[in-house]
Design an enzyme around this catalytic site. Structure first.
Site, PDB file in Angstrom:
ATOM      1  N   ASP A 214     -61.701  -0.234  -4.946  1.00 12.91           N
ATOM      2  CA  ASP A 214     -61.243   0.581  -6.074  1.00 12.91           C
ATOM      3  C   ASP A 214     -60.048   1.425  -5.640  1.00 12.91           C
ATOM      4  OD1 ASP A 214     -61.327   1.828  -8.631  1.00 12.91           O
ATOM      5  OD2 ASP A 214     -62.389   3.527  -7.735  1.00 12.91           O
TER       6      ASP A 214
ATOM      7  N   LYS B 232     -65.112   0.410   7.144  1.00 13.45           N
ATOM      8  CA  LYS B 232     -65.185   1.666   7.900  1.00 13.45           C
ATOM      9  C   LYS B 232     -66.312   1.497   8.920  1.00 13.45           C
ATOM     10  CE  LYS B 232     -64.073   5.926   8.764  1.00 13.45           C
ATOM     11  NZ  LYS B 232     -62.826   6.270   9.464  1.00 13.45           N
TER      12      LYS B 232
ATOM     13  N   ASP C 101     -59.085   3.894   6.551  1.00 13.15           N
ATOM     14  CA  ASP C 101     -58.163   5.043   6.649  1.00 13.15           C
ATOM     15  C   ASP C 101     -56.815   4.601   7.237  1.00 13.15           C
ATOM     16  OD1 ASP C 101     -59.540   4.561   9.040  1.00 13.15           O
ATOM     17  OD2 ASP C 101     -59.844   6.675   9.556  1.00 13.15           O
TER      18      ASP C 101
ATOM     19  N   ASP D  74     -55.585   0.899  -6.382  1.00 12.74           N
ATOM     20  CA  ASP D  74     -54.647   1.847  -7.000  1.00 12.74           C
ATOM     21  C   ASP D  74     -53.450   2.086  -6.079  1.00 12.74           C
ATOM     22  OD1 ASP D  74     -56.556   2.189  -9.083  1.00 12.74           O
ATOM     23  OD2 ASP D  74     -56.050   4.311  -9.292  1.00 12.74           O
TER      24      ASP D  74
ATOM     25  N   TYR E 295     -71.996   1.252  -5.926  1.00  9.49           N
ATOM     26  CA  TYR E 295     -71.953   1.123  -7.386  1.00  9.49           C
ATOM     27  C   TYR E 295     -73.262   0.636  -8.013  1.00  9.49           C
ATOM     28  CZ  TYR E 295     -66.961   2.074  -7.983  1.00  9.49           C
ATOM     29  OH  TYR E 295     -65.728   2.673  -8.054  1.00  9.49           O
TER      30      TYR E 295
END
Ligand code: NAD
Ligand code: IPM
Ligand code: MN
Length: 349
Positions: free
Chosen positions: A243, A186, A219, A247, A135
């Site tokens: 982010d 990750k 994942d 959700d 970002y």
């Protein structure tokens, strides 16, 4: 006097922000919290009208003259490049160095969970790093518009940035009697960032021996959040993964319309926003669920050191759910305004 700046923004943003203001003012009256509210027009509408997203002076005044701000949402199909949202939302996060994006997701009623077997109560506290990684805007395009185009988007991970968000997550866990902190990354593929995050997580974790700690690849964790969400407690992760995971966690606990967030730099100015976006598909219909924005009101009072006022927001919100006073996303027939008015009236009772 607490000064609250309200940035409605775009789409359902102004609708849910006004709903939240209605409840926040009712609670402030009831608990005698001195509060003044100013509206700021920072939006796609303003950008299209004046060609301005947010000026440096506005940035300084918003973060300097106010204690806190509430943002509805930013994003408008008429601004496909999303410049204004990046300048305003990401700009404020960066300008005030709001490195903690705290996103709590609590299943308030079992019936709100879309899963067959959540495996127990769900009460997640997501700590999303909020200023770095993908970002920063670093990167660029080479030979744009040609078949040889190259686009780079740099992932920036600094020791300082990683350390302070991991520390925030562990300190929260310790202060709130939470049992476990999970690092989501990750590290099997993104090895450079992964090594830094894992080292810092182990270092800071060692200072909190009373808190269980583990790490999961994002994942597998996304899958596991659906399989057995009750297993998770405090989650700390980088900007983009945070982010996405927030959700997902919101949906597991009743939907995007319910989830609040706080952009924080401990001891400093703070920005609150529901996790959802401007939902252009339902803007103007009255169908927007205001509970995420209203829950931001609870986080604001908590931030201001007004726990009784914060609890009143939460109690009003829970009562509306229990009574079925809800918008269509939760199967109700209420409008944004009606839900907020019901909670406001209950708080004033
Ligand atoms: P979104 O969160 O706006 O909507 C996703 C889906 O959830 C839609 O079907 C929408 O109707 C529904 N939804 C969202 N909030 C709801 C609510 N309060 N009540 C009921 N239903 C709700 O995500 P999107 O469609 O990907 O994005 C739309 C715009 O919002 C884009 O421009 C995006 O960049 C922007 N956005 C802004 C923010 C923010 O300002 N913090 C956050 C996310 C997305
Ligand atoms: C959020 C939003 C923003 C983000 C967008 C609008 C830039 O999705 O607050 O979650 O990615 O941080
Ligand atoms: Mn998001």
């Amino acid at each position: 006097m607490t000064k609250l700046a309200v940035i409605g923004g775009d789409g359902i943003g102004p609708e849910v922000a006004e709903a939240a203001v209605l409840v926040i003012e009712a609670v402030a009256d009831r608990f005698a919290v001195p509060l003044s509210v100013d509206r700021w027009d920072l939006s796609a509408e303003r950008f299209l009208r004046e060609g301005v997203t947010i000026t440096a002076d506005e940035m300084d005044r918003l973060t300097g003259d106010y204690s806190v701000a509430l943002l509805g949402a930013l994003g408008d199909p008429r601004v496909p490049g999303n410049e204004h949202a990046r300048d305003i939302l990401l700009g404020l996060r960066r300008h005030a160095d709001l490195y903690v994006n705290f996103r709590p997701c609590k299943l308030r009623l079992p019936a709100l969970c879309p899963l067959k077997a959540p495996g127990g109560p769900i009460d997640l506290a997501i700590f999303r790093e909020n200023t770095e990684e993908l970002y920063t805007g670093l990167g660029g395009r080479f030979k744009p518009g040609t078949p040889d185009e190259i686009a780079t988007q740099e992932s920036v991970n600094t020791y300082k940035g990683v350390e302070r968000i991991v520390r925030a997550a562990f300190e929260y866990a310790t202060e709130h009697g939470r049992r476990r902190v999970t690092l989501v990354d990750k590290a099997n593929a993104l090895v450079h960032a992964g090594r830094l995050w894992r080292r810092v997580f182990a270092e800071v974790g060692a200072q909190h021996p009373g808190v269980e700690q583990d790490a999961q690849y994002v994942d597998a964790m996304a899958m596991d959040l659906i399989r057995r969400p009750a297993r998770y407690d405090v989650i700390v992760t980088s900007n983009l993964f945070g982010d996405i995971v927030s959700d997902l966690a919101a949906q597991v606990t009743g939907g995007l319309g319910l989830a609040p967030s706080a952009n924080l730099h401990p001891g400093s100015w703070a920005l609150f926003e529901p996790v959802h976006g401007s939902a252009p598909d339902i803007a103007g219909t009255g169908a927007a669920n205001p509970l995420g924005a209203i829950a931001c009101g609870g986080l604001i009072f908590e931030h201001l050191g007004e726990p009784a006022a914060a609890a009143a927001v939460d109690e009003g919100l829970l009562a509306s759910l229990e009574e079925g006073v809800a918008t269509p996303d939760l199967g109700g027939r209420g409008t944004t305004r009606e839900v907020a008015e019901w909670i406001g009236a209950r708080v004033r009772r």
